[in-house]
Scaffold this motif. Structure first.
Motif, short mmCIF file in Angstrom:
data_model
loop_
_atom_site.label_atom_id
_atom_site.label_comp_id
_atom_site.label_asym_id
_atom_site.label_seq_id
_atom_site.Cartn_x
_atom_site.Cartn_y
_atom_site.Cartn_z
N LEU A 131 0.83 -1.20 0.00
CA LEU A 131 0.00 0.00 0.00
C LEU A 131 0.87 1.26 0.00
O LEU A 131 0.63 2.19 -0.77
CB LEU A 131 -0.94 0.00 1.21
N PHE A 132 1.90 1.27 0.84
CA PHE A 132 2.77 2.45 0.90
C PHE A 132 3.55 2.63 -0.40
O PHE A 132 3.62 3.75 -0.93
CB PHE A 132 3.74 2.34 2.08
N LEU A 133 4.12 1.55 -0.91
CA LEU A 133 4.88 1.66 -2.17
C LEU A 133 3.97 2.03 -3.33
O LEU A 133 4.36 2.80 -4.21
CB LEU A 133 5.62 0.36 -2.46
N GLY A 134 2.76 1.49 -3.34
CA GLY A 134 1.80 1.85 -4.38
C GLY A 134 1.45 3.32 -4.33
O GLY A 134 1.36 3.99 -5.36
N THR A 135 1.25 3.83 -3.13
CA THR A 135 0.96 5.26 -2.98
C THR A 135 2.16 6.09 -3.42
O THR A 135 2.00 7.11 -4.09
CB THR A 135 0.62 5.58 -1.51
N LEU A 136 3.35 5.64 -3.06
CA LEU A 136 4.56 6.36 -3.44
C LEU A 136 4.79 6.35 -4.94
O LEU A 136 5.14 7.37 -5.53
CB LEU A 136 5.76 5.75 -2.71
N ILE A 137 4.55 5.21 -5.58
CA ILE A 137 4.77 5.09 -7.03
C ILE A 137 3.68 5.83 -7.81
O ILE A 137 3.97 6.61 -8.72
CB ILE A 137 4.85 3.61 -7.44
N ILE A 138 2.43 5.61 -7.45
CA ILE A 138 1.33 6.25 -8.17
C ILE A 138 1.31 7.75 -7.88
O ILE A 138 1.06 8.56 -8.76
CB ILE A 138 -0.02 5.59 -7.81
N GLY A 139 1.61 8.13 -6.63
CA GLY A 139 1.59 9.54 -6.26
C GLY A 139 2.74 10.33 -6.83
O GLY A 139 2.66 11.55 -6.97
N ASP A 140 3.84 9.67 -7.16
CA ASP A 140 5.02 10.24 -7.79
C ASP A 140 5.49 11.50 -7.06
O ASP A 140 5.89 11.45 -5.91
CB ASP A 140 4.75 10.49 -9.27
N ARG A 141 5.46 12.62 -7.72
CA ARG A 141 6.05 13.85 -7.19
C ARG A 141 5.31 14.34 -5.94
O ARG A 141 5.94 14.76 -4.97
CB ARG A 141 6.03 14.93 -8.27
N ARG A 142 3.99 14.30 -5.94
CA ARG A 142 3.22 14.78 -4.78
C ARG A 142 3.51 13.94 -3.53
O ARG A 142 3.57 14.47 -2.43
CB ARG A 142 1.72 14.75 -5.08
N ALA A 143 3.71 12.64 -3.73
CA ALA A 143 4.02 11.77 -2.59
C ALA A 143 5.42 12.08 -2.05
O ALA A 143 5.62 12.13 -0.83
CB ALA A 143 3.93 10.31 -3.01
N ARG A 144 6.38 12.26 -2.92
CA ARG A 144 7.74 12.59 -2.48
C ARG A 144 7.77 13.94 -1.77
O ARG A 144 8.45 14.10 -0.75
CB ARG A 144 8.69 12.58 -3.67
N VAL A 145 7.06 14.91 -2.30
CA VAL A 145 7.01 16.23 -1.66
C VAL A 145 6.38 16.13 -0.27
O VAL A 145 6.85 16.75 0.69
CB VAL A 145 6.23 17.23 -2.55
N GLU A 146 5.34 15.32 -0.14
CA GLU A 146 4.68 15.14 1.16
C GLU A 146 5.63 14.48 2.16
O GLU A 146 5.70 14.91 3.32
CB GLU A 146 3.42 14.28 1.00
N LEU A 147 6.37 13.46 1.75
CA LEU A 147 7.33 12.82 2.66
C LEU A 147 8.45 13.78 3.05
O LEU A 147 8.87 13.80 4.21
CB LEU A 147 7.91 11.57 2.00
N LYS A 148 8.93 14.56 2.11
CA LYS A 148 9.97 15.55 2.43
C LYS A 148 9.44 16.59 3.40
O LYS A 148 10.14 17.01 4.32
CB LYS A 148 10.47 16.22 1.15
#
Length: 154
Positions: A131-148
């Motif tokens: 679930l986390f990796l799917g969110t990270l892969i599908i979310g792409d840039r928005r997911a990385r920005v959120e984690l940062k």
């Protein structure tokens, strides 16, 4: 008491009533958010199921089956919440990281010998990580920005 049973049925029903009271008190009358309600009530249900397992003569079904199943159920709940709240899906990433940490508990219990059926524990960990990796892969840039943003990484 009258039937001289080896199982404390009154304690089991008392635990059920206690959970019902906490459900009404915390979920309906509580002022916290729905994520905290889901997490706390699920953890409380797991603890009550483990207590019931001990009351009926511990056979391990609570930690072998109920604990990993509850983790998978919360992961499914996260997916449903993300679908319902599509515009703010990235806010669920911290909850997903928390569920990955929670899903290591059955793995640790398996490594210590408390859990003897590893399949459901591995499925719980796999579901949380997937679930986390799917969110990270599908979310792409928005997911990385959120984690940062959450972890203050530049």
């Amino acid at each position: 008491v009258v039937t001289e049973s080896q199982i404390a049925w009154s304690a089991i029903t008392g635990l059920g009533f206690f959970y019902g009271y906490m459900l009404i008190r915390f979920a309906i009358l509580g002022k916290t958010g729905y994520r905290a309600k889901i997490t706390v009530l699920t953890l409380m249900a797991i603890l009550i199921v483990i207590a019931i397992d001990f009351l009926v003569g511990y056979r391990g079904w609570s930690v072998n089956y109920a604990l990993p199943s509850a983790i998978i159920l919360v992961d499914v709940g996260i997916i449903i919440c993300m679908i319902v709240n599509r515009r703010n899906w990235q806010s669920y990433m911290m909850w997903q990281i928390f569920m990955i940490l929670c899903s290591f508990v059955p793995i640790i219990l398996y490594l210590t010998g408390i859990i003897y059926v590893p399949y459901l524990a591995l499925a719980a960990l796999g579901t949380s990580v997937f679930l986390f990796l799917g969110t990270l892969i599908i979310g792409d840039r928005r997911a990385r920005v959120e984690l940062k943003r959450r972890f203050h990484i530049r």
